[in-house]
Scaffold this active site. Structure first.
Site, PDB file in Angstrom:
ATOM      1  N   TRP A 308       0.793  -1.362   0.202  1.00  0.00           N
ATOM      2  CA  TRP A 308       0.039  -0.061  -0.049  1.00  0.00           C
ATOM      3  C   TRP A 308       0.960   1.264   0.040  1.00  0.00           C
ATOM      4  CZ3 TRP A 308      -4.431  -0.973  -1.789  1.00  0.00           C
ATOM      5  CH2 TRP A 308      -5.126  -2.245  -1.510  1.00  0.00           C
ATOM      6  N   GLN A 504     -27.598   7.091  -4.670  1.00  0.00           N
ATOM      7  CA  GLN A 504     -28.939   6.632  -4.552  1.00  0.00           C
ATOM      8  C   GLN A 504     -30.061   7.601  -5.384  1.00  0.00           C
ATOM      9  OE1 GLN A 504     -29.597   3.817  -3.082  1.00  0.00           O
ATOM     10  NE2 GLN A 504     -31.801   3.735  -3.222  1.00  0.00           N
ATOM     11  N   GLY A 508     -30.425   4.240 -10.952  1.00  0.00           N
ATOM     12  CA  GLY A 508     -29.563   3.432 -11.874  1.00  0.00           C
ATOM     13  C   GLY A 508     -28.344   3.896 -12.596  1.00  0.00           C
ATOM     14  N   GLU A 531      -4.292   6.862   5.860  1.00  0.00           N
ATOM     15  CA  GLU A 531      -3.960   7.585   7.072  1.00  0.00           C
ATOM     16  C   GLU A 531      -4.325   7.240   8.309  1.00  0.00           C
ATOM     17  OE1 GLU A 531      -1.680   9.764   6.221  1.00  0.00           O
ATOM     18  OE2 GLU A 531      -1.948   9.579   4.076  1.00  0.00           O
TER      19      GLU A 531
END
Length: 554
Positions: A308, A504, A508, A531
Site C-alpha cells: 500500500w 442513490q 440506476g 492515513e
C-alpha cells in the site's frame, strides 16, 4: 422557537451532553487503568466502549464547531444546517452515552431528563422535523452545494478560488479517463500543479516552499486539498500528502545538509515522492514493522516487503520506514527512516536493479477506486541505501517512528479535507441531477424525501468543513493533535454517507461507471482506511488521548 432561544437551547443541550460524556470518560479511564496509568490489556478489553466514546467525541466536537461558527455573517442556510447537524449528532451521542452509562454502571437520570426535556423536544422538532428538513432541503437544492462557508482572509480566499477553478477546468475533465482506464496521473496535471507551487505548501519559505518559516499554514493546506479533491481524489486531491509527510520528517529530524538538499526538490515536485510504511502483515501497527536494514560499508542493505505504498511507481524518492536494530523487543525504537532513490515509472509494475546487484520491484494493487496514483506492493532484495540517506544521519537511527509521526497530523487533516472535497462534488452532482431528473411527472427535487436527503447531506458537509477549518487553526497554533484525528474520523465516514445518498438519488445512472457519482462513491470508501484506519484512530489515538486526559497523564 426564536433564533436566539434556539441557539441558547442547543448550546445548553450540548453542554449537558458534554457533562455526561466527561463522566463516561472518567469512568472508562478508571476501568482501563492500574495504579493511575492506562493498562494496554484493559484498554483492549474495552475496545467497544472506547470506540463508542471516540465517536461521541467526534459528533460533539463537530456540533460545537458548527454552532460556534454561527455569527452575523452566517447565511440562513448555514444556520439551518448547523442546527440540523447539532440535533442529529446530539441524538446519536445521547444514544451512545445511554449505553456507555449502562455499561459503566453510571446513573442515567441526567440523560433521561435531557431526552424528555421539553426544550430538547422542541429543538428536535424545529431543527430536524419534516418541515425543517423540507425548508433546509429547498435551500440546499438552490445553493449548488455552497454550504459551510468558512470565514477566510483575502489570501486564503484567493487560494481557494484559484484551486477550485483549476480543479473544475483542468482536473475534472481528465478525472473520468484516469479512473475508467486506470491511468497514472499524467504530466498534464502534474506540471501545472508544480507551477502553482502545490508540492511546496508545507516546505518552509527558506527552502523554496510557501510555508511560513517557523509555523504552519494548515488552513491553506485544507483549502487547497479540498478544492483539488472535488475535481478528483486520486488524480489531484492526494498529491500533496506524501511530500508533506516527508517534508515534516525532514524538518523534524533531517540534518542541515539533508534539508538543504531535499526540501527545495520536494517543493519543486521533482522528484515526486512516496511513503513506504505499511507491511503485508502489519497495517497500522507501525511499531511491529519488520523490513530489515543491515549495516554494510557506507550504508545499509534493505530486505523485505512493503505494501500500500501509494504513488511508488511514479515517485523518484521513497521514504522507507526500516528496522535498523535487529532487536525486535525495541518495537518502534528500532525504526529509522531511509530515503530510497529510484527512477520514475508510469506503468503498473516495475523492476529497478542497482549496478551492485540490489533489486527493488513493485506491482500496483488493483482497487475498486482511488485510481491514478496507484498503491504498490514493494519488494526489496539486498537493496543498498547510502548513509547520507538515513534521515538524521547516525543520530537519527531509532527515531524513524517519531519523525514519521511528525507528518501524520497534517496527513490526517488533509484526508479530512479530501473527504470534504469528495462530499462537495457528490452533493453538487446530486443537486443538479435532482433538478434535471423527472419522475412521476415532476423533478426529483420537488419530492420531500429528496429534499430531506439533500438537507442531511448538506448538514454533514457543512459541519465537516467547519470542523476542519476550526481544527486547522488549532494546528496552526501548535495544538489539535487529537482533534485532527477526530475530524478525520468524522469526515471520512461522512463522505461514505454523502456519496452513498448522492448515488442513490441518481438511481440506476448512479451505478453506471459513466456517471461521476459512481467514482465519488468508490473513492470515498478508501478514506476511512488510509492515513490511519478508522478503528486504529478511534482506539489508539482518540480514545487513548481522552482517557489519558481524564487520568491527568496526558
Amino acid at each position: 422557537m426564536h433564533p436566539e432561544d434556539t441557539l441558547g437551547t442547543v448550546r445548553n443541550c450540548l453542554a449537558r451532553l458534554r457533562t455526561a460524556f466527561d463522566a463516561a470518560t472518567v469512568a472508562l479511564a478508571r476501568r482501563c487503568s492500574a495504579q493511575g496509568r492506562l493498562s494496554g490489556d484493559k484498554l483492549d478489553a474495552e475496545q467497544v466502549a472506547s470506540f463508542e466514546l471516540a465517536w461521541a467525541a467526534a459528533d460533539l466536537l463537530a456540533a460545537d464547531a458548527g454552532i460556534a461558527a454561527l455569527g452575523a455573517q452566517s447565511s440562513e442556510l448555514d444556520a439551518r444546517l448547523a442546527l440540523l447537524f447539532a440535533v442529529e449528532a446530539g441524538q446519536a451521542v445521547l444514544a451512545r452515552l445511554e449505553m456507555l452509562h449502562l455499561e459503566l454502571g453510571l446513573p442515567r437520570d441526567a440523560l433521561r431528563a435531557l431526552r424528555d426535556d421539553a426544550g430538547w423536544e422542541a429543538l428536535c422538532h424545529s431543527a430536524a422535523g419534516s418541515q425543517a428538513l423540507d425548508a433546509a432541503g429547498r435551500a440546499v437544492a438552490a445553493s449548488d452545494g455552497e454550504v459551510g462557508r468558512l470565514a477566510l482572509d483575502e489570501p486564503h480566499a484567493m487560494a481557494q478560488e484559484a484551486f477550485r477553478r483549476f480543479a473544475a477546468e483542468v482536473v475534472a475533465p481528465q478525472a473520468e479517463a484516469i479512473h475508467r482506464d486506470n491511468l497514472t496521473v499524467p504530466e498534464s496535471l502534474l506540471q501545472p500543479l508544480r507551477e502553482m507551487g502545490v508540492f511546496g505548501l508545507s516546505v518552509p519559505e527558506q527552502y523554496g516552499g510557501s510555508a511560513p518559516d517557523g509555523h504552519e499554514d494548515a488552513l491553506l493546506m485544507v483549502l487547497v486539498t479540498e478544492a483539488l479533491s472535488e475535481g478528483s481524489l486520486a488524480a489531484a486531491g492526494s498529491l500533496i500528502t506524501r511530500p508533506e509527510i516527508l517534508t515534516r520528517a525532514l524538518v523534524a529530524g533531517g540534518t542541515p545538509q539533508q534539508q538543504a538538499h531535499w526540501l527545495p526538490k520536494l517543493a519543486a515536485g521533482d522528484p515526486l515522492c512516496a511513503i513506504a510504511i505499511t507491511e503485508p502483515d502489519f497495517g497500522s501497527d507501525v511499531a511491529a514493522l519488520t523490513l530489515r536494514g543491515t549495516r554494510v560499508a557506507g550504508g545499509w542493505r534493505l530486505d523485505g516487503a512493503k505494501t500500500w505504498c501509494t504513488f511508488a511507481g511514479k515517485a523518484g524518492l521513497l521514504m522507507v520506514v526500516t528496522r535498523t536494530d535487529p532487536d525486535r523487543a525495541l518495537g518502534h525504537k528500532g525504526l529509522s527512516l531511509l530515503l530510497v532513490e529510484k527512477p520514475s515509472f508510469d506503468g503498473h509494475d516495475f523492476v529497478f536493479r542497482q549496478p551492485e546487484g540490489g533489486t527493488l520491484s513493485g506491482r500496483a494493487i488493483p482497487t475498486i477506486g482511488y485510481r491514478g496514483m496507484h498503491s504498490f506492493d514493494l519488494s526489496f532484495e539486498d537493496f543498498f541505501v547510502p548513509d547520507a540517506n538515513v534521515v538524521g544521519g547516525e543520530a537519527g537511527l531509532g527515531k524513524g517512528f517519531y519523525y514519521t509521526m511528525a507528518g501524520m497530523v497534517g496527513g490526517r487533516m488533509q484526508t479530512a479535507a479530501r473527504a470534504c472535497g469528495v462530499m462537495r462534488a457528490a452533493l453538487r452532482a446530486a443537486i443538479r441531477y435532482s433538478h434535471d431528473r423527472k419522475v412521476f411527472g415532476q423533478a426529483l427535487a420537488e419530492f420531500p424525501l429528496t429534499r430531506a436527503k439533500l438537507a442531511r447531506m448538506g448538514a454533514r458537509l457543512a459541519s465537516c468543513r467547519q470542523l476542519a477549518g476550526a481544527v486547522a487553526r488549532q494546528v496552526d497554533r501548535g495544538e489539535g493533535r487529537m482533534e485532527a484525528s477526530l475530524v478525520k474520523l468524522l469526515a471520512c465516514r461522512s463522505a461514505e454517507m454523502v456519496t452513498r445518498e448522492a448515488l442513490q438519488l441518481h438511481g440506476g445512472m448512479g451505478y453506471a461507471e459513466e456517471s461521476p457519482v459512481s467514482r465519488y462513491f468508490v473513492d470515498a470508501r478508501v478514506l476511512s482506511i488510509f492515513e490511519g484506519a478508522e478503528e486504529t484512530l478511534a482506539l489508539k489515538v482518540v480514545a487513548r488521548s481522552l482517557l489519558e486526559r481524564a487520568l491527568g497523564t496526558a
